[in-house]
Scaffold this motif. Structure first.
Motif, PDB file in Angstrom:
ATOM      1  N   SER A 120     -97.535  -0.241 -29.172  1.00 50.19           N
ATOM      2  CA  SER A 120     -97.830  -1.376 -30.044  1.00 50.19           C
ATOM      3  C   SER A 120     -98.814  -1.059 -31.174  1.00 50.19           C
ATOM      4  CB  SER A 120     -98.316  -2.573 -29.221  1.00 50.19           C
ATOM      5  OG  SER A 120     -99.538  -2.277 -28.593  1.00 50.19           O
ATOM      6  N   PRO A 121     -99.757  -0.120 -31.030  1.00 46.69           N
ATOM      7  CA  PRO A 121    -100.620   0.199 -32.184  1.00 46.69           C
ATOM      8  C   PRO A 121     -99.854   0.729 -33.402  1.00 46.69           C
ATOM      9  CG  PRO A 121    -101.680   0.940 -30.182  1.00 46.69           C
ATOM     10  CD  PRO A 121    -100.291   0.488 -29.810  1.00 46.69           C
ATOM     11  N   LEU A 122     -98.659   1.237 -33.178  1.00 45.82           N
ATOM     12  CA  LEU A 122     -97.847   1.682 -34.320  1.00 45.82           C
ATOM     13  C   LEU A 122     -97.471   0.505 -35.213  1.00 45.82           C
ATOM     14  CD1 LEU A 122     -95.489   4.310 -32.634  1.00 45.82           C
ATOM     15  CD2 LEU A 122     -97.536   4.721 -34.011  1.00 45.82           C
ATOM     16  N   GLY A 123     -97.351  -0.663 -34.611  1.00 40.13           N
ATOM     17  CA  GLY A 123     -97.075  -1.870 -35.399  1.00 40.13           C
ATOM     18  C   GLY A 123     -98.223  -2.198 -36.339  1.00 40.13           C
ATOM     19  N   VAL A 124     -99.460  -1.930 -35.906  1.00 35.50           N
ATOM     20  CA  VAL A 124    -100.628  -2.161 -36.766  1.00 35.50           C
ATOM     21  C   VAL A 124    -100.580  -1.209 -37.948  1.00 35.50           C
ATOM     22  CG1 VAL A 124    -103.148  -2.058 -36.880  1.00 35.50           C
ATOM     23  CG2 VAL A 124    -102.034  -3.056 -34.886  1.00 35.50           C
ATOM     24  N   LEU A 135    -107.321  -8.335 -38.707  1.00 37.59           N
ATOM     25  CA  LEU A 135    -108.140  -7.751 -37.659  1.00 37.59           C
ATOM     26  C   LEU A 135    -107.629  -8.166 -36.270  1.00 37.59           C
ATOM     27  CD1 LEU A 135    -110.485  -5.855 -37.485  1.00 37.59           C
ATOM     28  CD2 LEU A 135    -112.032  -7.795 -37.503  1.00 37.59           C
ATOM     29  N   PHE A 136    -107.065  -9.366 -36.211  1.00 38.80           N
ATOM     30  CA  PHE A 136    -106.491  -9.839 -34.946  1.00 38.80           C
ATOM     31  C   PHE A 136    -105.396  -8.891 -34.464  1.00 38.80           C
ATOM     32  CE2 PHE A 136    -103.198 -12.308 -32.748  1.00 38.80           C
ATOM     33  CZ  PHE A 136    -103.926 -12.747 -31.661  1.00 38.80           C
ATOM     34  N   VAL A 138    -105.228  -5.660 -34.770  1.00 36.01           N
ATOM     35  CA  VAL A 138    -105.835  -4.475 -34.160  1.00 36.01           C
ATOM     36  C   VAL A 138    -106.226  -4.781 -32.712  1.00 36.01           C
ATOM     37  CG1 VAL A 138    -107.784  -2.890 -34.242  1.00 36.01           C
ATOM     38  CG2 VAL A 138    -106.668  -3.580 -36.351  1.00 36.01           C
ATOM     39  N   PHE A 139    -106.912  -5.902 -32.505  1.00 36.17           N
ATOM     40  CA  PHE A 139    -107.341  -6.241 -31.150  1.00 36.17           C
ATOM     41  C   PHE A 139    -106.154  -6.547 -30.230  1.00 36.17           C
ATOM     42  CE2 PHE A 139    -111.269  -7.273 -33.567  1.00 36.17           C
ATOM     43  CZ  PHE A 139    -112.081  -6.300 -32.996  1.00 36.17           C
ATOM     44  N   SER A 140    -105.151  -7.197 -30.763  1.00 37.14           N
ATOM     45  CA  SER A 140    -103.943  -7.475 -29.973  1.00 37.14           C
ATOM     46  C   SER A 140    -103.242  -6.174 -29.576  1.00 37.14           C
ATOM     47  CB  SER A 140    -102.961  -8.338 -30.756  1.00 37.14           C
ATOM     48  OG  SER A 140    -103.523  -9.587 -31.045  1.00 37.14           O
ATOM     49  N   ALA A 141    -103.153  -5.254 -30.540  1.00 37.20           N
ATOM     50  CA  ALA A 141    -102.495  -3.977 -30.255  1.00 37.20           C
ATOM     51  C   ALA A 141    -103.269  -3.166 -29.225  1.00 37.20           C
ATOM     52  CB  ALA A 141    -102.331  -3.172 -31.540  1.00 37.20           C
ATOM     53  N   ILE A 142    -104.602  -3.170 -29.323  1.00 38.84           N
ATOM     54  CA  ILE A 142    -105.418  -2.453 -28.343  1.00 38.84           C
ATOM     55  C   ILE A 142    -105.243  -3.076 -26.954  1.00 38.84           C
ATOM     56  CG2 ILE A 142    -107.791  -1.956 -27.640  1.00 38.84           C
ATOM     57  CD1 ILE A 142    -108.460  -1.661 -30.633  1.00 38.84           C
ATOM     58  N   GLY A 143    -105.234  -4.391 -26.892  1.00 40.91           N
ATOM     59  CA  GLY A 143    -105.025  -5.080 -25.610  1.00 40.91           C
ATOM     60  C   GLY A 143    -103.659  -4.777 -25.018  1.00 40.91           C
ATOM     61  N   LEU A 144    -102.622  -4.849 -25.868  1.00 35.50           N
ATOM     62  CA  LEU A 144    -101.269  -4.551 -25.383  1.00 35.50           C
ATOM     63  C   LEU A 144    -101.147  -3.103 -24.927  1.00 35.50           C
ATOM     64  CD1 LEU A 144     -98.939  -6.460 -27.876  1.00 35.50           C
ATOM     65  CD2 LEU A 144     -99.287  -6.917 -25.443  1.00 35.50           C
TER      66      LEU A 144
END
Length: 184
Positions: A120-124, A135-136, A138-144
């Protein structure tokens, strides 16, 4: 069918197992014939009592495949064991293939979810390139990604457990086909 015909048909049907195992099995069946002849039975009576050489071979090949899976649970060995057990009878097509496909589907879905969460960080990065960065995200991708790692760890243990469970199910199925379950 006489002893020579029986042993020849059994040998032809056992071509899918190693030469050493095949020779050992044929030697055992030669002993069955020797014991039966000592008891006064004819070769035809003995071969009739032993059953169909093809069915005996199917059962022995299925047992050998399952034993191989117990020692080395690779995808190829599991597939060969499943097909050997299915070969024991048409009824096994329903009893083995259905659960096998269900287990594979569950494992595949779990691994796909884990991998997609981890990536999922690739989506960011894609959002940064497109200029739509929040910024949301980034945090969502880190959580996922973290959840994906935990799901991946869980899938690793689930894969091991389901593999062992399915092997036990195949063993149960083979013992059922060989003559039913023995209650002591």
């Amino acid at each position: 069918m006489n002893k020579e015909q029986f042993l020849h048909q059994l040998q032809l049907s056992l071509r899918n197992i190693s030469v050493e195992e095949r020779q050992e099995i044929l030697q055992d069946y030669e002993e069955y014939f020797a014991i039966g002849l000592e008891e006064g039975k004819t070769e035809e009576e003995i071969s009739k009592a032993l059953g169909s050489p093809k069915q005996i071979a199917k059962e022995l090949v299925a047992s050998a495949r399952i034993e191989k899976v117990e020692h080395s649970a690779s995808a190829g060995n599991i597939m060969r064991a499943v097909w050997a057990v299915i070969g024991l009878g048409f009824f096994n097509l329903v009893l083995v293939l259905g659960p096998f496909i269900g287990v594979l589907a569950l494992l595949f879905a779990g691994w796909v979810v884990s991998l997609s969460f981890i990536l999922s960080p690739l989506g960011v990065l894609f959002n940064i390139i497109m200029g739509d960065f929040w910024l949301f995200d980034v945090f969502s991708a880190i959580g996922l990604c973290g959840i994906g790692i935990f799901v991946g760890i869980g899938m690793f243990f689930a894969t091991k457990a389901l593999t062992k469970g399915f092997i036990r199910y195949l063993q149960f199925n083979v013992s059922l086909v060989k003559g039913g379950l023995k209650h002591d």
